[in-house]
Design an enzyme around this catalytic site. Structure first.
Site, PDB file in Angstrom:
ATOM      1  N   ILE A  25       4.334   3.290   6.402  1.00 29.72           N
ATOM      2  CA  ILE A  25       3.489   4.100   7.295  1.00 29.72           C
ATOM      3  C   ILE A  25       3.147   3.334   8.581  1.00 29.72           C
ATOM      4  O   ILE A  25       2.984   3.946   9.635  1.00 29.72           O
ATOM      5  CB  ILE A  25       2.198   4.549   6.548  1.00 29.72           C
ATOM      6  CG1 ILE A  25       1.461   5.639   7.318  1.00 29.72           C
ATOM      7  CG2 ILE A  25       1.268   3.403   6.258  1.00 29.72           C
ATOM      8  CD1 ILE A  25       1.783   7.022   6.918  1.00 29.72           C
ATOM      9  N   GLY A  61      -2.852  -1.795  -0.621  1.00 25.09           N
ATOM     10  CA  GLY A  61      -1.943  -0.689  -0.339  1.00 25.09           C
ATOM     11  C   GLY A  61      -1.824  -0.346   1.139  1.00 25.09           C
ATOM     12  O   GLY A  61      -1.706  -1.226   2.002  1.00 25.09           O
ATOM     13  N   ASP A  77      -4.066   0.817   3.157  1.00 23.09           N
ATOM     14  CA  ASP A  77      -5.221   0.322   3.903  1.00 23.09           C
ATOM     15  C   ASP A  77      -4.999  -1.123   4.361  1.00 23.09           C
ATOM     16  O   ASP A  77      -5.212  -1.457   5.541  1.00 23.09           O
ATOM     17  CB  ASP A  77      -6.426   0.394   2.951  1.00 23.09           C
ATOM     18  CG  ASP A  77      -7.743   0.486   3.677  1.00 23.09           C
ATOM     19  OD1 ASP A  77      -7.738   0.728   4.889  1.00 23.09           O
ATOM     20  OD2 ASP A  77      -8.778   0.319   3.008  1.00 23.09           O
ATOM     21  N   SER A 118      -4.081   8.773  -2.557  1.00 22.01           N
ATOM     22  CA  SER A 118      -4.613   8.685  -3.931  1.00 22.01           C
ATOM     23  C   SER A 118      -3.578   8.331  -5.006  1.00 22.01           C
ATOM     24  O   SER A 118      -3.941   8.223  -6.176  1.00 22.01           O
ATOM     25  CB  SER A 118      -5.343   9.987  -4.364  1.00 22.01           C
ATOM     26  OG  SER A 118      -6.577  10.113  -3.707  1.00 22.01           O
TER      27      SER A 118
HETATM   28  P1  ADP Z   1      -4.961   5.108  -2.788  1.00 19.95           P
HETATM   29  O1  ADP Z   1      -6.061   4.084  -2.878  1.00 19.95           O
HETATM   30  O2  ADP Z   1      -5.390   6.349  -2.018  1.00 19.95           O
HETATM   31  O3  ADP Z   1      -4.333   5.394  -4.113  1.00 19.95           O
HETATM   32  P2  ADP Z   1      -2.826   3.272  -1.954  1.00 19.95           P
HETATM   33  O4  ADP Z   1      -2.731   2.665  -0.599  1.00 19.95           O
HETATM   34  O5  ADP Z   1      -3.135   2.375  -3.100  1.00 19.95           O
HETATM   35  O6  ADP Z   1      -3.892   4.459  -1.803  1.00 19.95           O
HETATM   36  O7  ADP Z   1      -1.473   4.044  -2.285  1.00 19.95           O
HETATM   37  C1  ADP Z   1      -1.120   5.301  -1.771  1.00 19.95           C
HETATM   38  C2  ADP Z   1       0.385   5.450  -1.788  1.00 19.95           C
HETATM   39  O8  ADP Z   1       0.949   4.769  -0.670  1.00 19.95           O
HETATM   40  C3  ADP Z   1       1.083   4.868  -3.026  1.00 19.95           C
HETATM   41  O9  ADP Z   1       2.090   5.809  -3.419  1.00 19.95           O
HETATM   42  C4  ADP Z   1       1.716   3.571  -2.501  1.00 19.95           C
HETATM   43  O10 ADP Z   1       2.936   3.277  -3.174  1.00 19.95           O
HETATM   44  C5  ADP Z   1       2.014   3.927  -1.065  1.00 19.95           C
HETATM   45  N1  ADP Z   1       2.062   2.804  -0.102  1.00 19.95           N
HETATM   46  C6  ADP Z   1       1.590   1.546  -0.231  1.00 19.95           C
HETATM   47  N2  ADP Z   1       1.813   0.842   0.902  1.00 19.95           N
HETATM   48  C7  ADP Z   1       2.414   1.695   1.786  1.00 19.95           C
HETATM   49  C8  ADP Z   1       2.926   1.582   3.122  1.00 19.95           C
HETATM   50  N3  ADP Z   1       2.827   0.438   3.807  1.00 19.95           N
HETATM   51  N4  ADP Z   1       3.501   2.678   3.692  1.00 19.95           N
HETATM   52  C9  ADP Z   1       3.590   3.848   3.014  1.00 19.95           C
HETATM   53  N5  ADP Z   1       3.151   4.011   1.758  1.00 19.95           N
HETATM   54  C10 ADP Z   1       2.573   2.955   1.147  1.00 19.95           C
END
Ligand code: ADP
Length: 176
Positions: A14, A35, A37, A125
């Protein structure tokens, strides 16, 4: 009939999206986490954190409530803005689907207010918050399709791996 922008799917990161708005799957502290964030704060840099700290010092003294959305600069990201939204933690005993839908609705509304024409969502999520992918994909796709996205050229879901991509592909096929 609701006007709908094209929904695109991509596998990727992202933080690399060249769109007006990237949506952050934030936590309510707005001060970073794991993740998506963590990646957004690492790459976006101190300007993103600074604006988040200002939000915490002002309007969101006790944090951003689940389902709501707020914009900051995107700092060093290629995007113009980050729209932070807090997804609900998955619960097997309580239906929190409306909160997950709110994340998508409110992020789109904040982005539209900014004048954004392109927006990229992660699978909110589905990481640390453990929402099962097929159900999260179904809610995300149905919600975006139910919103007036006529102001956008592109609404993109950026999925981190093939499994997430497949879940969203299936939701796009079935959630008409
Ligand atoms: P939440 O706390 O809302 O569950 P996360 O960030 O832990 O959010 O994960 C949300 C989704 O994003 C998961 O499917 C994870 O695999 C994915 N994810 C993690 N890092 C990235 C990234 N850099 N770009 C896109 N998707 C990501």
């Amino acid at each position: 009939m609701v006007a709908v922008a094209d929904i695109e799917l991509a596998i990727g990161d992202i933080t690399e999206q060249e769109v007006d708005v990237v949506v952050n799957a934030a936590n309510s502290s707005l001060l970073g986490g794991g993740g998506v964030d963590g990646a957004i704060h690492r790459k976006g840099g101190p300007d993103v954190l600074g604006e988040c700290q200002e939000l915490r010092a002002g309007r969101y003294g006790s944090g951003l409530p689940t389902g709501q959305a707020v914009a900051t600069t995107a700092g060093r990201l290629p995007a113009r803005w980050v729209v932070h939204t807090v997804g609900p933690v998955w619960s097997g005993s309580e239906d929190r689907s409306e909160l997950l839908a709110d994340c998508h609705r409110n992020a789109l509304a904040v982005a539209a207010e900014l004048g954004a024409r392109s927006i990229a969502f992660p699978a909110i999520s589905t990481g640390v918050y453990r929402w099962p992918l097929p159900d999260a994909a179904r809610i995300a796709v149905a919600t975006v399709r139910g919103c007036d996205t006529s102001g956008f050229d592109v609404v993109r879901f950026v999925l981190f791996d093939r499994a997430a991509h497949a879940a969203f592909e299936s939701a796009l096929r079935t959630e008409r």
